[in-house]
Design an enzyme around this catalytic site. Structure first.
Site, PDB file in Angstrom:
ATOM      1  CD  GLU A  48      44.657  42.690  52.880  1.00  0.00           C
ATOM      2  OE1 GLU A  48      44.747  43.947  52.953  1.00  0.00           O
ATOM      3  OE2 GLU A  48      45.641  41.955  52.708  1.00  0.00           O
ATOM      4  CG  HIS A  51      46.370  46.245  56.263  1.00  0.00           C
ATOM      5  ND1 HIS A  51      47.510  46.761  56.851  1.00  0.00           N
ATOM      6  CD2 HIS A  51      46.742  45.058  55.697  1.00  0.00           C
ATOM      7  CE1 HIS A  51      48.523  45.927  56.654  1.00  0.00           C
ATOM      8  NE2 HIS A  51      48.080  44.886  55.954  1.00  0.00           N
TER       9      HIS A  51
END
Length: 281
Positions: A48, A51
């Protein structure tokens, strides 16, 4: 350690990790904690973070426009899979974070060192759960989901038959069979959220990330060396310059061709897997 700007972002907990950004300067991502698998938790954070770092790197001059975005999900997944696998599965990364783990978890870390953590992180074993699977077998999960999506959309498979079709596919591709839909067809949020056609972007991300890693070897003077020396800023700077700063100005293939100097292909990923996991490697 890797460059996430906590002054304009936040991390929280959720059942399924995800990243979102409602507007510039506000990037939110989540992870899940697995008490029996700290390596899996760290892997989820790195995925994550990939991202989130991308979201924080979009060009500010085009904020509040369609260009303030990634050109595709494949481009976005190139970043998450790069940080998760190319950074997080390196021995040098575990050497960097071992002191913090030992300080925070002194009892649990007794008898462990960076080498053992690294070996545990790189174990290759078929897994029922996609997000917990190793990078060798991961793409087989994507193949299965893609095949099922095609069958559903073409009308060759009806929704009531989905759990059995999924279980049969897992048995065929990975040699293991889900004991329930919770660890089978319904383990991911994507289909429940209507996100059909999303899963192949993970494999595209793996392909692009492997090519970016090869380009970064030259760009930062060796990725492993940069990690060992704590130069995560150099690695992030490479991604900022080659990928992030362009936002959605270029189609993904052109963006990645300029970033890596090569067209999309599987050679870099296959070479990486062979180097990392064959006896010769």
């Amino acid at each position: 350690l890797v460059g996430f700007d906590a002054s304009s972002g936040v991390i929280a907990l959720s059942a399924h990790p995800f990243t979102g950004s409602p507007h510039r300067g506000d990037v939110r991502f989540t992870t899940r904690l697995m008490p029996d698998s700290p390596i899996g938790s760290i892997s989820a954070v790195l995925h994550e973070l990939g991202h989130a770092l991308y979201e924080q790197g979009f060009p500010g001059e085009v904020a509040r426009s369609p260009l303030y975005d990634a050109p595709s999900l494949g481009a976005h997944e190139s970043q998450s899979r790069f940080w998760e696998n190319r950074i997080g599965l390196s021995l040098e990364f575990w050497e960097q974070i071992e002191p913090a783990m030992r300080r925070i978890f002194p009892e649990a870390m007794s008898g462990l060192d960076a080498g053992l953590l690294h070996r545990a992180a790189r174990v290759v074993r078929p897994s029922l759960i996609r997000v917990e699977s190793d990078e060798v077998t991961y793409n087989l999960h994507i193949v299965l989901r893609f095949q099922i999506e095609l069958a559903l959309i073409r009308g060759d498979l009806q929704v009531p038959g989905l759990p059995d079709a999924f279980a049969d596919g897992m048995q065929e591709l990975l040699g293991i069979r889900p004991t329930s839909p919770a660890v089978g067809a319904m383990q991911d949020i994507h289909w429940a959220d209507g996100l059909f056609g999303y899963f192949p972007t993970y494999t595209l991300g793996n392909l692009y990330s492997a090519q970016l890693a090869e380009a970064a070897e030259v760009g930062v003077g060796g990725v492993a060396r940069a990690i060992a020396e704590g130069r995560f800023g150099d690695i992030l700077g490479f991604m900022r310059e080659r990928v992030h700063r362009h936002g959605a100005r270029l189609p993904t293939r052109e963006l990645m061709r300029r970033a890596t100097g090569v067209e999309l292909g599987s050679d870099a990923l296959i070479a990486h897997l062979e180097r990392s996991y064959t006896s010769a490697g």
